[in-house]
Structure formats: structure tokens, C-alpha cells
Design a protein around this motif. Structure first.
Motif, short mmCIF file in Angstrom:
data_model
loop_
_atom_site.label_atom_id
_atom_site.label_comp_id
_atom_site.label_asym_id
_atom_site.label_seq_id
_atom_site.Cartn_x
_atom_site.Cartn_y
_atom_site.Cartn_z
N GLY A 1 0.68 -1.06 0.02
CA GLY A 1 -0.04 -0.03 -0.04
C GLY A 1 0.79 1.33 0.19
O GLY A 1 0.31 2.34 -0.25
N GLY A 2 2.14 1.32 0.27
CA GLY A 2 3.07 2.17 0.28
C GLY A 2 2.93 3.24 1.55
O GLY A 2 3.01 4.19 1.27
N TYR A 3 2.62 2.51 2.61
CA TYR A 3 2.32 3.15 3.79
C TYR A 3 3.60 3.18 4.61
O TYR A 3 4.40 2.30 4.58
CB TYR A 3 1.27 2.76 4.73
CG TYR A 3 -0.24 2.64 4.00
CD1 TYR A 3 -0.73 3.84 4.06
CD2 TYR A 3 -0.58 1.49 3.65
CE1 TYR A 3 -2.12 3.65 3.40
CE2 TYR A 3 -1.83 1.64 2.82
CZ TYR A 3 -2.74 2.62 2.90
OH TYR A 3 -3.83 2.67 2.45
N ASP A 4 3.82 4.38 5.27
CA ASP A 4 5.01 4.81 6.19
C ASP A 4 4.87 4.26 7.72
O ASP A 4 5.53 3.79 8.30
CB ASP A 4 5.44 6.13 6.21
CG ASP A 4 6.08 6.58 4.97
OD1 ASP A 4 7.13 6.35 4.43
OD2 ASP A 4 5.10 7.02 4.06
N LEU A 5 3.45 4.28 7.74
CA LEU A 5 2.89 3.83 9.22
C LEU A 5 1.63 3.07 9.15
O LEU A 5 0.91 3.71 8.27
CB LEU A 5 2.85 4.96 10.18
CG LEU A 5 2.52 4.90 11.60
CD1 LEU A 5 3.02 5.88 12.51
CD2 LEU A 5 0.92 4.84 11.76
N VAL B 1 1.78 -0.41 16.14
CA VAL B 1 2.41 0.67 14.92
C VAL B 1 3.24 0.08 14.57
O VAL B 1 4.46 -0.33 14.83
CB VAL B 1 2.79 1.95 15.69
CG1 VAL B 1 3.22 2.64 14.84
CG2 VAL B 1 1.64 2.71 16.57
N LEU B 2 3.40 -0.16 12.93
CA LEU B 2 4.38 -0.77 12.07
C LEU B 2 4.73 0.52 11.48
O LEU B 2 3.97 1.16 10.83
CB LEU B 2 3.86 -1.73 11.16
CG LEU B 2 4.79 -2.24 10.23
CD1 LEU B 2 5.80 -3.26 11.03
CD2 LEU B 2 4.38 -2.76 8.93
N LEU B 3 6.00 0.76 11.52
CA LEU B 3 6.70 2.03 11.09
C LEU B 3 7.88 1.90 10.39
O LEU B 3 8.78 0.93 10.68
CB LEU B 3 7.12 3.08 12.41
CG LEU B 3 7.82 4.27 11.98
CD1 LEU B 3 7.08 5.34 11.35
CD2 LEU B 3 8.11 4.80 13.41
N ARG C 1 2.95 8.60 4.68
CA ARG C 1 1.46 8.15 4.55
C ARG C 1 1.08 7.28 5.66
O ARG C 1 1.95 6.48 5.99
CB ARG C 1 1.26 7.63 3.24
CG ARG C 1 1.21 8.33 1.96
CD ARG C 1 0.77 7.45 1.07
NE ARG C 1 -0.40 6.97 1.02
CZ ARG C 1 -0.99 5.81 0.41
NH1 ARG C 1 -0.39 5.17 -0.58
NH2 ARG C 1 -2.27 5.58 0.56
N ILE C 2 0.12 7.53 6.36
CA ILE C 2 -0.33 6.49 7.53
C ILE C 2 -1.73 5.84 7.14
O ILE C 2 -2.63 6.51 6.58
CB ILE C 2 -0.42 7.45 8.86
CG1 ILE C 2 -1.48 8.12 8.95
CG2 ILE C 2 0.90 7.97 8.97
CD1 ILE C 2 -1.62 9.26 10.31
N TRP C 3 -1.92 4.90 7.93
CA TRP C 3 -3.20 4.21 7.99
C TRP C 3 -3.50 3.61 9.27
O TRP C 3 -2.63 3.05 10.02
CB TRP C 3 -3.14 2.84 7.16
CG TRP C 3 -4.42 2.16 6.81
CD1 TRP C 3 -5.33 2.45 5.95
CD2 TRP C 3 -5.05 1.12 7.81
NE1 TRP C 3 -6.51 1.66 6.13
CE2 TRP C 3 -6.17 0.93 7.19
CE3 TRP C 3 -4.34 0.55 8.72
CZ2 TRP C 3 -7.04 -0.24 7.96
CZ3 TRP C 3 -5.16 -0.46 9.53
CH2 TRP C 3 -6.50 -0.93 9.00
N LEU C 4 -4.72 3.81 9.61
CA LEU C 4 -5.18 3.50 11.31
C LEU C 4 -6.46 2.70 11.04
O LEU C 4 -7.47 3.22 10.20
CB LEU C 4 -5.45 4.43 11.91
CG LEU C 4 -5.96 4.57 13.18
CD1 LEU C 4 -5.35 3.46 14.34
CD2 LEU C 4 -6.16 5.93 13.97
#
Length: 384
Positions: free
Chosen positions: A162-166, A215-217, A251-254
Motif C-alpha cells: 500500500g505504500g504506507y510509512d505507518l 504501530v508498524l513504522l 502516509r499513514i493508515w489506522l
């Protein structure tokens, strides 16, 4: 129209806005994105800060050690000055984990220096170990969080594809006791109301939040954002980390978890009260004006509808009673998805005004403790 009538109408209008204009916060369908698997599985370091957690580690740490991850992964448990045998318990659990378990390193950085919270000082030490090991991702997870099989793999796949940083999941909290069933679903409901997941996940949006239990970072994003040094004194560290990532262009996803659970028990109201009140006033930036606004807002939105309905049924204007009943109905309707997520009966939605009243008192208590110089007290430490 009387003052009571105007108050009922304002409450109903507020609920109309919350229903449609607050990012559909009440929906529970924001779950971990399921895409394909990455072509190459990056190295992951799992960092677990732990203070006086010997009692819960047997229910949580084995689930991490047993994660079947296709790439290279290891666990760094950082003992944050525990007074019990947290470190010894962790080592014993790793010794019993058997072949194929993720390797565990247990260490302790000592007491935090001024300006650091204990958890973030422990995270700093663990993240330093992870960087030295060359990890591409950091999974920051609390000592009371259990990960079901496949959790780590799904988190990394979501971030990579997804190309997320977090990527952060709000762990499913325990609801085994009566107080937990009353207070815990509302905690998730209020958090989503403050930080609507759809707004958090919107590219370019300003809303930022994370759930500290999971939290995956990306490691390079952590360096770029200055984590954890940039948030070293934050009491609400998960939201602060998410903000730092967004400020750094990440970019973050929660969303809500399906394979991540909290195993910490809260058998009595006192434990839940401490959990909420220790950081509630910090959320308001220790501002008396914001506190007054929040108390008034909670009263208008959650307490007015049932009070108005009861008052008008005893001999008031029918139109005012209808407004109060409609506001209460919308309130209960928005609470139902969270109750279903936690497996609670639908009739519990009618109790939300009572639970909101408890949260109002917890917030006021948080402010009182702060102004008495007690600050945010947690496990033997008090932060001003």
C-alpha cells in the motif's frame, strides 16, 4: 420556545452533524487493507517497552515469538525499570518457545532522563537496537498486546503493497467484566470520533493518529521524522508519532484490528478510570478553556437528550420530547456498530449517556490531578 427546547434542538443538530459530517466515525469497516504479498519480505524488528509486566507477558509475548514471518524478524523487549521480574519472565518464555521462534533480546536502558517519558525512553533504546540490526520496519507494540497468527505478515504486506510509512491497528480491548463491557467500547467510539479513521487515512489530510498498542513504522521514516526524539515528552505518544510521520511527508493508515488483542484485565472501574484520566487533560493541552468547552460539549451531546426526554415526558412540550428522543436515537444508532464489533447486545447502546457521563468525570478528574501537581501518574511515575 423555551431554553430547554432550544437546547434539545441544538443537541439534535449536533448529532445530525456527527452522523454525516465527522468522517463517518461510527462505522467499523475500516480494516487492514488486504492486497497481494510483496516480492521481497523486508527485515522487521519488534520493539516491546515493558514496565512491571511480568503478569501479562505469558499471555502476550509467546504470540509474538510464534509469528511465522517469511523474512527475517527479531524481538527486542526493553525493560523500563521494572520492580517485578519482567526481564526474567521474558527470558524464560523465550527459552520455552522452542525451535522456529523469533529470537528475543532483553535489555534495559535505565531510568529516563528529564524530558523523556519512560515508555519513549525505552522505545529509543529498542529502536536504536533495531537500527543497528538493519531492520527496514519497526513494529512498536505494547507488552499487553497479543498478536494472532499471521498478524506480523499481514501488517508488513499492507505497508509494503500500500505504500504506507505507518500502519496502526487499534487492538481489540478486553470486555470480560461488567465495567469493561460498559467502558471499553465507548473508549474506541470516542477515539474514532476525535480521530475519524477515514480522515486519518486520507492522503494529504491533516488529521493524524495511531493506536500505540500496534504501530508498524518504516525505519527510514522514523529517522526522517526524528522518532522518538521528536516526541520524547509526549504523554499521548501514539498520536504524536503519527503527527511526526505526517509532518515528514509520510502516509499513514489506522483502523480496527482483527488479529491484535489486548490481554490486560480491568476488573474494576478504578483501573479503567486511571487509564483514561492519566492522559485526558494532556489531550486538551492542559487548557482550562478547552476543558470547559469539552465538558459543555459532552453535556450537550450526550446528557441533554435523555434528560430533556425525561423532563418533557413529565409534563412538557411534546415537540421538545421528540427532539430529545430523536437525538438519543441517533446517538444509540451510531454506537451500535462498535457494540457489534465487541459482541455486545444492542440494548447497551441506550447506556451511552451514562458512560459519557463517566468519561466527563474522568476528564475533570484528570484536570484536577494536574492542577494538584500530580500530573499523569502511571506505574510509579508521575509526569508534570
Amino acid at each position: 420556545m423555551t431554553l430547554l427546547s432550544w437546547t434539545a434542538v441544538l443537541s439534535l443538530l449536533a448529532w445530525a452533524w456527527l452522523l454525516l459530517g465527522q468522517g463517518l466515525f461510527w462505522r467499523t469497516d475500516v480494516r487492514l487493507p488486504r492486497r497481494g504479498e510483496p516480492g521481497r519480505w523486508p527485515d522487521v524488528a519488534v520493539v516491546v517497552p515493558a514496565r512491571d509486566e511480568a503478569g501479562v507477558l505469558p499471555d502476550s509475548l509467546p504470540s509474538l515469538l510464534a509469528q511465522a514471518y517469511p523474512g527475517r524478524a527479531q524481538v527486542f523487549l526493553v525493560d523500563d525499570g521494572s520492580s517485578d521480574d519482567t526481564a526474567g519472565t521474558a527470558r524464560a518464555l523465550a527459552a520455552r518457545a522452542g525451535d522456529g521462534a523469533l529470537p528475543l533480546t532483553v535489555s534495559s536502558p535505565g531510568e529516563p532522563p528529564p524530558g523523556w517519558t519512560g515508555k519513549l525512553w525505552a522505545l529509543r533504546h529498542g529502536i536504536g537496537q533495531a537500527h543497528a540490526a538493519g531492520a527496514a520496519y519497526l513494529l512498536l507494540t505494547d507488552a499487553d498486546i497479543a498478536h494472532r497468527p499471521g498478524s506480523l505478515r499481514e501488517l508488513v504486506a499492507a505497508a509494503e503493497t500500500g505504500g504506507y510509512d505507518l500502519v496502526s491497528q487499534m487492538a481489540r480491548l478486553r470486555t470480560a467484566t461488567g465495567w469493561e463491557r460498559l467502558v471499553v467500547p465507548a473508549f474506541v467510539y470516542f477515539f474514532a470520533q476525535l480521530y475519524p479513521f477515514r480522515w486519518v487515512n486520507r492522503a494529504g489530510g491533516r488529521t493524524a493518529a495511531a493506536a500505540g498498542g500496534c504501530v508498524l513504522l518504516r525505519a527510514d521514516t522514523a529517522r526522517r521524522a526524528g522518532i522518538p526524539e521528536a516526541v520524547r515528552g509526549a504523554l499521548i505518544d501514539d498520536v504524536s508519532v503519527a503527527r511526526a510521520v505526517k509532518r515528514a511527508g509520510g502516509r499513514i493508515w489506522l483502523g480496527l484490528a482483527e488479529r491484535v488483542d489486548s490481554v490486560r484485565p480491568y476488573p474494576r472501574l478504578a483501573g479503567l478510570w486511571r487509564m483514561v484520566s492519566r492522559s485526558a487533560y494532556a489531550q486538551l493541552r492542559h487548557s482550562p478553556l478547552l476543558l470547559a468547552a469539552v465538558v459543555a460539549g459532552l453535556a450537550l451531546v450526550y446528557l441533554v437528550p435523555p434528560l430533556v426526554l425525561a423532563a418533557e415526558l413529565l409534563g412538557g412540550a411534546p415537540a421538545t420530547a421528540v427532539a430529545g428522543a430523536l437525538a438519543w436515537a441517533v446517538m444509540a444508532g451510531t454506537y451500535l456498530p462498535v457494540l457489534r464489533y465487541y459482541g455486545q447486545p444492542p440494548w447497551a447502546a441506550a447506556l451511552l449517556p451514562f458512560t459519557a457521563g463517566l468519561y466527563l468525570l474522568m476528564t475533570v478528574d484528570s484536570a484536577v490531578r494536574h492542577h494538584r501537581g500530580k500530573g499523569a501518574a502511571w506505574k510509579g511515575r508521575t509526569y508534570a
